[in-house]
Design a protein around this motif. Structure first.
Motif, PDB file in Angstrom:
ATOM      1  N   GLY A   1     -15.365  12.213  30.056  1.00 32.51           N
ATOM      2  CA  GLY A   1     -16.479  12.922  30.673  1.00 32.51           C
ATOM      3  C   GLY A   1     -16.511  14.410  30.403  1.00 32.51           C
ATOM      4  O   GLY A   1     -17.525  15.059  30.662  1.00 32.51           O
ATOM      5  N   THR A   2     -15.425  14.961  29.894  1.00 32.50           N
ATOM      6  CA  THR A   2     -15.369  16.406  29.649  1.00 32.50           C
ATOM      7  C   THR A   2     -15.013  16.718  28.198  1.00 32.50           C
ATOM      8  O   THR A   2     -15.805  17.307  27.464  1.00 32.50           O
ATOM      9  N   SER A   3     -13.824  16.307  27.757  1.00 31.01           N
ATOM     10  CA  SER A   3     -13.390  16.636  26.406  1.00 31.01           C
ATOM     11  C   SER A   3     -14.324  16.046  25.350  1.00 31.01           C
ATOM     12  O   SER A   3     -14.759  16.741  24.432  1.00 31.01           O
ATOM     13  N   GLU A   4     -14.648  14.759  25.481  1.00 28.26           N
ATOM     14  CA  GLU A   4     -15.525  14.128  24.495  1.00 28.26           C
ATOM     15  C   GLU A   4     -16.946  14.690  24.576  1.00 28.26           C
ATOM     16  O   GLU A   4     -17.612  14.850  23.554  1.00 28.26           O
ATOM     17  N   GLN A   5     -17.393  14.987  25.782  1.00 27.03           N
ATOM     18  CA  GLN A   5     -18.746  15.541  25.919  1.00 27.03           C
ATOM     19  C   GLN A   5     -18.838  16.928  25.287  1.00 27.03           C
ATOM     20  O   GLN A   5     -19.784  17.233  24.556  1.00 27.03           O
ATOM     21  N   ARG A   6     -17.846  17.773  25.548  1.00 33.64           N
ATOM     22  CA  ARG A   6     -17.877  19.119  24.970  1.00 33.64           C
ATOM     23  C   ARG A   6     -17.665  19.077  23.454  1.00 33.64           C
ATOM     24  O   ARG A   6     -18.196  19.918  22.722  1.00 33.64           O
ATOM     25  N   ALA A   7     -16.896  18.088  22.993  1.00 36.11           N
ATOM     26  CA  ALA A   7     -16.698  17.950  21.545  1.00 36.11           C
ATOM     27  C   ALA A   7     -18.013  17.640  20.840  1.00 36.11           C
ATOM     28  O   ALA A   7     -18.193  18.012  19.670  1.00 36.11           O
TER      29      ALA A   7
ATOM     30  N   GLU B   1      -9.990  29.793  20.081  1.00 33.66           N
ATOM     31  CA  GLU B   1     -11.431  29.927  19.823  1.00 33.66           C
ATOM     32  C   GLU B   1     -12.017  28.695  19.110  1.00 33.66           C
ATOM     33  O   GLU B   1     -13.225  28.494  19.110  1.00 33.66           O
ATOM     34  N   LEU B   2     -11.148  27.877  18.518  1.00 33.01           N
ATOM     35  CA  LEU B   2     -11.625  26.656  17.861  1.00 33.01           C
ATOM     36  C   LEU B   2     -12.093  25.611  18.865  1.00 33.01           C
ATOM     37  O   LEU B   2     -12.840  24.699  18.500  1.00 33.01           O
ATOM     38  N   TYR B   3     -11.675  25.710  20.123  1.00 33.35           N
ATOM     39  CA  TYR B   3     -11.877  24.624  21.082  1.00 33.35           C
ATOM     40  C   TYR B   3     -12.734  25.013  22.276  1.00 33.35           C
ATOM     41  O   TYR B   3     -12.791  24.288  23.260  1.00 33.35           O
ATOM     42  N   VAL B   4     -13.407  26.167  22.197  1.00 33.44           N
ATOM     43  CA  VAL B   4     -14.318  26.563  23.270  1.00 33.44           C
ATOM     44  C   VAL B   4     -15.754  26.309  22.826  1.00 33.44           C
ATOM     45  O   VAL B   4     -16.052  26.243  21.634  1.00 33.44           O
TER      46      VAL B   4
ATOM     47  N   LEU C   1     -10.091  23.507  34.859  1.00 33.47           N
ATOM     48  CA  LEU C   1      -9.826  23.582  33.426  1.00 33.47           C
ATOM     49  C   LEU C   1      -9.930  25.015  32.909  1.00 33.47           C
ATOM     50  O   LEU C   1     -10.674  25.822  33.464  1.00 33.47           O
ATOM     51  N   ASP C   2      -9.218  25.286  31.817  1.00 29.14           N
ATOM     52  CA  ASP C   2      -9.389  26.589  31.174  1.00 29.14           C
ATOM     53  C   ASP C   2     -10.574  26.521  30.200  1.00 29.14           C
ATOM     54  O   ASP C   2     -11.263  25.500  30.114  1.00 29.14           O
ATOM     55  N   GLU C   3     -10.792  27.580  29.437  1.00 28.46           N
ATOM     56  CA  GLU C   3     -11.996  27.649  28.613  1.00 28.46           C
ATOM     57  C   GLU C   3     -11.971  26.655  27.452  1.00 28.46           C
ATOM     58  O   GLU C   3     -13.008  26.357  26.858  1.00 28.46           O
ATOM     59  N   THR C   4     -10.784  26.110  27.125  1.00 28.49           N
ATOM     60  CA  THR C   4     -10.693  25.120  26.040  1.00 28.49           C
ATOM     61  C   THR C   4     -10.833  23.697  26.551  1.00 28.49           C
ATOM     62  O   THR C   4     -10.831  22.751  25.761  1.00 28.49           O
ATOM     63  N   GLY C   5     -10.930  23.522  27.873  1.00 28.32           N
ATOM     64  CA  GLY C   5     -11.060  22.190  28.440  1.00 28.32           C
ATOM     65  C   GLY C   5      -9.736  21.571  28.833  1.00 28.32           C
ATOM     66  O   GLY C   5      -9.684  20.406  29.242  1.00 28.32           O
TER      67      GLY C   5
END
Length: 377
Positions: A301-307, A195-198, A370-374
């Motif tokens: 494009g995904t991990s950094e953007q969602r962060a 839950e920390l990473y969604v 990807l899963d819900e955590t990316g």
């Protein structure tokens, strides 16, 4: 006081060409070996130094252009200089490479630049004077003035018609290295919840001291892994334009600074230290397994953007709770993520023929797995 006679334009360009070759290989091999250096403190220094060196090379390339040498590759190094470069290229461990780089190559570079500064014409060649003054001070800071290399590598000849020197690429990584006191396990720290990473309402912001200790320890390792990924992006793709390597070097430096920030926060505010909890490399390995385009799509494009969303969400929540010191960390992380996302757009588009739309289409395609955590499922 009599002014130095200085160098003519061709001799000046020859000296800068030699600096070009040394810095090119320092950036290339520092990026290759940094993930395999276990010490956090040395990783932090290497991220700082490779950023300095990449920017220095950009400026030297510009000076070569101004000195009537517009080629992307300004001639090949002499056999004498190649012997020094070969010792870096033939290193079989991070320690062996660092020994050559920091007791031979960097001191040789600094010594040659000091000779250059002592003998150039300070008016006719003031652009070189200003550039070298900046670069040599950084090189001497990197080595603390140590090193016994006494040859003037700037004076070595340049072979203008030889083929470009090829760069050795190290074998693919199995996993990065960590300090001996850090426990590495397949699952990492079991205390950290998904839950920390969604993103969205289900995102959990760490508030209590114990969960913050685990969270920032894990985040420090994630920042190191990000720096190591950027380093390997650069090292494994020497064919990319130099602006790409400079962007990767800047992101590498950003990520190790973030790790240092978390390290200080843990010590100063949270009562824990690096190595108190286990770490794992499953996410790093899942991204590293892709080609360069896939890494840019999934990490930048995904991990950094969602962060960016999570950092903004965490900052707001912590400010509301009066935890300003912890909230400030996320404020600066958020600012740095913006150019990191842009790195993905810029260089992912480049790899797809300059089409930003093709890059965004590729990001959407890869995100579907990807899963819900990316993380890649």
């Amino acid at each position: 006081m009599r002014r130095p006679l200085g160098y003519d334009v061709d001799d000046n360009a020859s000296r800068f060409s030699n600096y070009f070759h040394v810095l090119r290989e320092l950036v290339h091999f520092t990026n290759g070996w940094m993930p395999l250096e276990p010490s956090f403190e040395r990783k932090y220094a290497l991220g700082d130094h490779v950023h300095d060196d990449a920017r220095a090379l950009i400026k030297i390339k510009r000076r070569l252009y101004e000195l009537r040498n517009p080629s992307e590759y300004p001639g090949s190094p002499s056999p004498e200089l190649e012997r020094l470069l070969d010792r870096m290229a033939q290193a079989q461990s991070a320690q062996e490479y660092l020994t050559v780089a920091y007791t031979e190559a960097k001191p040789a570079l600094a010594r040659a630049m000091r000779i250059h500064l002592d003998n150039l014409d300070p008016v006719a060649d003031e652009p070189s004077l200003r550039l070298l003054t900046q670069i040599v001070e950084r090189q001497e800071r990197h080595t603390d003035g140590h090193g016994g290399f006494d040859q003037d590598i700037g004076a070595l000849p340049v072979r203008l018609r030889e083929a470009p020197r090829e760069l050795r690429i190290l074998p693919p990584l199995d996993e990065p290295a960590r300090d001996d006191f850090v426990e590495v396990t397949a699952e990492g720290d079991p205390y950290l919840s998904r839950e920390l990473y969604v993103n969205g309402a289900e995102n959990h912001v760490p508030i209590e001291p114990d969960e913050q200790r685990h969270f920032f320890h894990g985040l420090m390792d994630a920042e190191l892994s990000a720096a190591e990924l950027m380093a390997r992006n650069s090292h494994e793709h020497p064919e990319m334009p130099w602006d790409f390597h400079t962007d990767m070097a800047r992101q590498n430096w950003d990520e190790v600074r973030h790790a240092k920030l978390h390290d200080l926060l843990m010590k100063d505010q949270l009562g824990c230290e690096w190595g108190d909890y286990p770490v794992g490399f499953s996410y790093f390995k899942s991204i590293y397994a892709y080609d360069l385009l896939g890494r840019l799509c999934l990490f930048n494009g995904t991990s950094e953007q969602r962060a960016m969303w999570r950092h903004s969400h965490r900052r707001k929540k912590l400010m509301e709770l009066g935890q300003e010191r912890v909230a400030l960390v996320f404020d600066y992380l958020l600012a740095d993520e913006v150019p990191h996302v842009h790195n993905g757009v810029r260089w992912g588009s480049y790899l797809l023929g300059g089409s930003e739309q093709a890059y965004r289409d590729k990001v959407r395609e890869l995100r579907a797995s990807l899963d819900e955590t990316g993380a890649p499922a």
